[in-house]
Motif scaffolding. Sequence first.
Motif, mmCIF file in Angstrom:
data_model
loop_
_atom_site.group_PDB
_atom_site.id
_atom_site.type_symbol
_atom_site.label_atom_id
_atom_site.label_comp_id
_atom_site.label_asym_id
_atom_site.label_seq_id
_atom_site.Cartn_x
_atom_site.Cartn_y
_atom_site.Cartn_z
ATOM 1 N N LEU A 105 -67.236 -13.057 -5.151
ATOM 2 C CA LEU A 105 -68.455 -13.853 -5.259
ATOM 3 C C LEU A 105 -69.699 -13.003 -5.514
ATOM 4 O O LEU A 105 -70.715 -13.523 -5.965
ATOM 5 C CB LEU A 105 -68.658 -14.697 -3.996
ATOM 6 C CG LEU A 105 -67.644 -15.805 -3.742
ATOM 7 C CD1 LEU A 105 -68.022 -16.590 -2.495
ATOM 8 C CD2 LEU A 105 -67.526 -16.737 -4.949
ATOM 9 N N GLY A 106 -69.628 -11.725 -5.232
ATOM 10 C CA GLY A 106 -70.790 -10.854 -5.435
ATOM 11 C C GLY A 106 -70.886 -10.226 -6.804
ATOM 12 O O GLY A 106 -71.850 -9.517 -7.104
ATOM 13 N N VAL A 107 -69.912 -10.486 -7.682
ATOM 14 C CA VAL A 107 -69.786 -9.773 -8.955
ATOM 15 C C VAL A 107 -70.611 -10.436 -10.055
ATOM 16 O O VAL A 107 -70.619 -11.650 -10.203
ATOM 17 C CB VAL A 107 -68.308 -9.708 -9.384
ATOM 18 C CG1 VAL A 107 -68.158 -9.089 -10.772
ATOM 19 C CG2 VAL A 107 -67.496 -8.916 -8.355
ATOM 20 N N ALA A 108 -71.297 -9.617 -10.837
ATOM 21 C CA ALA A 108 -71.882 -10.027 -12.119
ATOM 22 C C ALA A 108 -71.104 -9.336 -13.234
ATOM 23 O O ALA A 108 -70.468 -8.296 -13.017
ATOM 24 C CB ALA A 108 -73.363 -9.652 -12.191
ATOM 25 N N VAL A 109 -71.148 -9.902 -14.424
ATOM 26 C CA VAL A 109 -70.459 -9.284 -15.562
ATOM 27 C C VAL A 109 -71.010 -7.875 -15.759
ATOM 28 O O VAL A 109 -72.228 -7.692 -15.864
ATOM 29 C CB VAL A 109 -70.654 -10.111 -16.841
ATOM 30 C CG1 VAL A 109 -69.980 -9.427 -18.024
ATOM 31 C CG2 VAL A 109 -70.102 -11.515 -16.662
#
Length: 532
Positions: A105-109
Amino acid sequence: MDPEARPSALSLGGMVSSSHPAASFAGAQVLAAGGNAVDATLAMAALTWLVLPGQCGIGGDAFAVVREPDGRVWTIGGSGFGPDGGTTPFYRDQGLSTIPLYGALGVAVPGAPAALAALHTHGASRGLPELWEPAARIAETGLACSAKTAADVCEALTAIRHDPGLAAVYAPDGGAARVGDRITQPDLARTIRQLAHDPTDFYTGEFAERAVTMLSAAGAPFSGAEWAAAEVAEPETAITGSYAGATIHQTPLPTPGWMVLQQAALCDGSLGSQPWLGAGAIDRMARAARLAFADRLALCGSDNTGWRDVLDPNRIARQRQDLADANEDRLAFSVRGGDTTCTVAVDADGRAVSFIHSLGFTFGATLTVPGTGVVLNNRLGRGAYLIPGHPNEVAPRRKPLNTLNAWIATGAREELLALGSIPGGDGQVQWNMQLLSHLFDHGLDPAAAVAAPRFTVFPGSDAEVIDQPAELRVEDRIDEQTRERLRANGHRVVVQAPYGAGGSAQVICRDDHGVLRGAADPRQEGVAIGVD
């Protein structure tokens, strides 16, 4: 030897500096073989994925400022979107008040591959396979674990043990990797080679499919389309301001480069006449930093024009008067240290590159894409808010705010004066301002500037800690008399170890005789190397 006593590296040709000797050596080898500063930067970037794996990686973000020999300055920005299904109601419905910092849930591309590919396309003279093969080979055959990596592994050990990819590399027997342990990463070696031959695979090919499948299965609402949207990065114009007669070229949104320019405008002309690192100078810079963080929280997102309003000359003039009248109320916004690393490079033609990349916190989201060796960032959890209507509220196709920034300073004739950067979360914009003052107000040599006692307003603007109590953190090399004066001025002073503020600054300056002088921060293991 006292770290402050280390001399700057000198060169009449080219120079590189980074936070690890192997990375600096890789850049110096490229310059010595006839490559340019962009080539050297790309080679150092790949080496730092291996020697500083807690600080940066293919799965992170990257930004650069490039000054060409003719004086033209351009930037490259690499950061990505959160998931297309990532809205405030999505996270709130799961009982969350902030986006988690760890896990899917904490990931950005990741934006780093697109940024590096664009940097290569628009400025390199050597092919990526040539520049990155040494890193791939080292990942395959192994390298010795450094003190910094061992410390990062200990910090994140619990999370590392829960991720099979990280555990296989850094805790193969359950225990943390130690200094000198041989670390091999065959999966990462294959990824580096694939990325060198075809950077688009990361966003629209097999790698993208693996990443999206894994993240979706873990509950992150990625569609895959937001990955494809991050495939291409294009050169942008730097944002600029002035300080002590120099033009400061900074990285644009979503970075906080404007915050350095705001602080520079608020402090310009007020520090050079004051004692170096005296209470008056520290008080002025600390209050300017707090104003910048307050403005960031209230006005500025990653895709709006609030920063332009902040830098309006009339507004700056009013804030300068407030600072002179001591009316700033020291609002509290949180600063977190972060884990990031940077490099600087200048070639014999005068081309210069200031580069910075990061995973967010140590080992990012502590999550690897299976079979690739790639650790993913936690930039979305760190930089997006669940505050309805806020300019930095999480939203599809809105990039989270970033802490990374880099700068190059030029003179009245567009000549290169200096370049640098310093990692460390929301400390970056403060410490870069301090570097500018050390260099341009007081004429410090690069080695003295990067080793100088550091101070940090805490807190700043990370999403999960924006309401923490205000502190002014100072390394204890700032003497007690100065600290007492700061307390009398209303600061809650917290004393840190002599070199305990964090960050790992890199600076190269060109003096009046054309000589390059460079240095790496003694707080880490880096080194500057001149190439004649």
